[in-house]
Write a protein that holds these residues in place. Structure first.
Motif, short mmCIF file in Angstrom:
data_model
loop_
_atom_site.label_atom_id
_atom_site.label_comp_id
_atom_site.label_asym_id
_atom_site.label_seq_id
_atom_site.Cartn_x
_atom_site.Cartn_y
_atom_site.Cartn_z
N LYS A 38 -64.50 31.95 -24.06
CA LYS A 38 -63.54 31.81 -25.15
C LYS A 38 -62.16 32.22 -24.64
CE LYS A 38 -66.66 32.35 -29.01
NZ LYS A 38 -66.95 33.07 -30.24
N THR A 39 -61.19 31.32 -24.83
CA THR A 39 -59.89 31.50 -24.22
C THR A 39 -58.77 31.36 -25.24
OG1 THR A 39 -60.78 30.53 -22.20
CG2 THR A 39 -58.38 30.66 -22.37
N PHE A 40 -57.83 32.30 -25.20
CA PHE A 40 -56.60 32.20 -26.00
C PHE A 40 -55.46 32.04 -25.02
CE2 PHE A 40 -52.74 34.12 -27.74
CZ PHE A 40 -52.58 33.35 -28.87
N PRO B 41 -48.43 35.03 -32.39
CA PRO B 41 -48.02 34.21 -31.24
C PRO B 41 -48.39 32.74 -31.42
CG PRO B 41 -49.99 35.44 -30.72
CD PRO B 41 -49.56 35.90 -32.09
N TRP B 42 -47.65 31.90 -30.71
CA TRP B 42 -47.90 30.45 -30.71
C TRP B 42 -48.94 30.12 -29.66
CZ3 TRP B 42 -45.60 26.70 -33.79
CH2 TRP B 42 -44.58 27.15 -34.63
N THR B 43 -49.77 29.12 -29.97
CA THR B 43 -50.77 28.62 -29.04
C THR B 43 -50.91 27.12 -29.24
OG1 THR B 43 -52.97 29.00 -28.10
CG2 THR B 43 -52.78 29.01 -30.53
N THR B 44 -51.82 26.52 -28.49
CA THR B 44 -52.01 25.08 -28.59
C THR B 44 -53.35 24.75 -29.22
OG1 THR B 44 -52.99 24.98 -26.40
CG2 THR B 44 -50.62 24.66 -26.54
N GLY B 45 -53.36 23.66 -29.95
CA GLY B 45 -54.57 23.21 -30.62
C GLY B 45 -55.32 22.16 -29.84
N SER B 46 -56.20 21.48 -30.52
CA SER B 46 -57.07 20.47 -29.93
C SER B 46 -56.27 19.26 -29.46
CB SER B 46 -58.09 20.03 -30.99
OG SER B 46 -58.93 19.04 -30.47
N GLY B 47 -56.70 18.69 -28.34
CA GLY B 47 -56.09 17.47 -27.84
C GLY B 47 -54.80 17.65 -27.07
N ALA C 252 -61.78 23.50 -17.21
CA ALA C 252 -62.09 24.66 -16.39
C ALA C 252 -63.31 25.42 -16.91
CB ALA C 252 -60.88 25.59 -16.32
N GLY C 253 -63.98 24.86 -17.90
CA GLY C 253 -65.20 25.48 -18.41
C GLY C 253 -64.97 26.46 -19.55
N GLY C 254 -63.79 26.42 -20.15
CA GLY C 254 -63.49 27.33 -21.25
C GLY C 254 -63.60 26.67 -22.62
N GLN C 255 -63.43 27.51 -23.63
CA GLN C 255 -63.41 27.05 -25.02
C GLN C 255 -62.11 27.56 -25.63
OE1 GLN C 255 -66.54 28.66 -27.46
NE2 GLN C 255 -65.69 27.78 -29.33
N ASN C 256 -61.21 26.66 -25.96
CA ASN C 256 -59.92 27.03 -26.53
C ASN C 256 -60.10 27.48 -27.97
OD1 ASN C 256 -57.23 27.23 -27.28
ND2 ASN C 256 -56.89 25.02 -27.32
N ILE C 257 -59.81 28.75 -28.25
CA ILE C 257 -59.98 29.22 -29.63
C ILE C 257 -58.92 28.63 -30.55
CG2 ILE C 257 -61.16 31.33 -28.92
CD1 ILE C 257 -58.59 32.86 -29.72
N GLY C 258 -57.85 28.07 -29.98
CA GLY C 258 -56.83 27.40 -30.79
C GLY C 258 -57.21 25.99 -31.18
N ALA C 259 -58.34 25.48 -30.67
CA ALA C 259 -58.75 24.10 -30.95
C ALA C 259 -59.02 23.86 -32.43
CB ALA C 259 -59.98 23.73 -30.12
N SER C 260 -59.26 24.92 -33.19
CA SER C 260 -59.54 24.77 -34.62
C SER C 260 -58.27 24.59 -35.46
CB SER C 260 -60.32 25.98 -35.12
OG SER C 260 -59.54 27.16 -34.97
N LEU C 261 -57.12 24.73 -34.84
CA LEU C 261 -55.85 24.61 -35.57
C LEU C 261 -55.61 23.17 -36.00
CD1 LEU C 261 -53.70 26.80 -33.17
CD2 LEU C 261 -54.55 27.46 -35.43
#
Length: 179
Positions: free
Chosen positions: A130-132, A143-149, A159-168
């Motif tokens: 799980k990656t932020f 803080p700002w982060t990036t979402g899905s896509g 790289a084998g991670g899971q973006n926790i911002g993907a749910s945005l």
């Protein structure tokens, strides 16, 4: 990222202005800052530098881009890549625009080799870390982060991670510290 691209393809000595957040590589800090472009672009500061080309990010307000064109400047809006192919295309385009096409092609080939090395090592990963990824921490509580896509989402996934911002809902959004 446009400033970084210019330096990466060998056009750093041609850069005469940058937006305030563009501070990498270190030589970019030596270039005149025209201030922030996220609120209201300082058209006068840009015109005063007498650029041959203004490289704008596609996330910049189109009215601001038009104001630069209206004063006679040549503006190229570089698209925001969502994947490596988009990034490679941007590198080649900037190489062409600045007379550094050969350097850009060499850079793309080098990057493709690096990406392949990472994807080869992570293709059989069974657990996703799980990656932020913080893109702007000016408000440390949100803080700002990036979402899905987005490009960063794709890099994390490759790289084998899971973006926790993907749910945005939005590609770029703020998350609270609690989230």
């Amino acid at each position: 990222s446009n400033t970084e691209i210019l330096f990466a393809v060998g056009a750093g000595k041609q850069v005469i202005g940058r937006d305030e957040p563009s501070d990498f590589p270190a030589d970019a800090k030596k270039v005149t800052s025209i201030g922030s472009v996220f609120q209201k672009m300082n058209v006068e500061a840009i015109v005063a530098l007498k650029p041959d080309l203004v490289l704008a990010a596609s996330i910049i307000n189109q009215e601001q881009v038009k104001s630069l064109e209206n004063v006679g400047l040549t503006v190229y809006a570089l698209p925001n890549p969502k994947d490596y192919d988009g990034m490679y295309a941007n590198l080649i385009t900037v190489g062409q625009l600045t007379g550094h096409e050969d350097e850009a092609k060499k850079l793309v080939e080098s990057l493709k080799t690096c990406v392949k090395a990472v994807t080869d090592k992570t293709k059989n990963a069974t657990t996703k870390t799980k990656t932020f990824y913080e893109i702007d921490g000016t408000d440390p509580l949100k803080p700002w982060t990036t979402g899905s896509g987005t490009f960063i989402d794709n890099v994390i996934t490759m790289a084998g991670g899971q973006n926790i911002g993907a749910s945005l809902k939005d590609p770029f959004a703020q998350m609270s510290a609690e989230e």
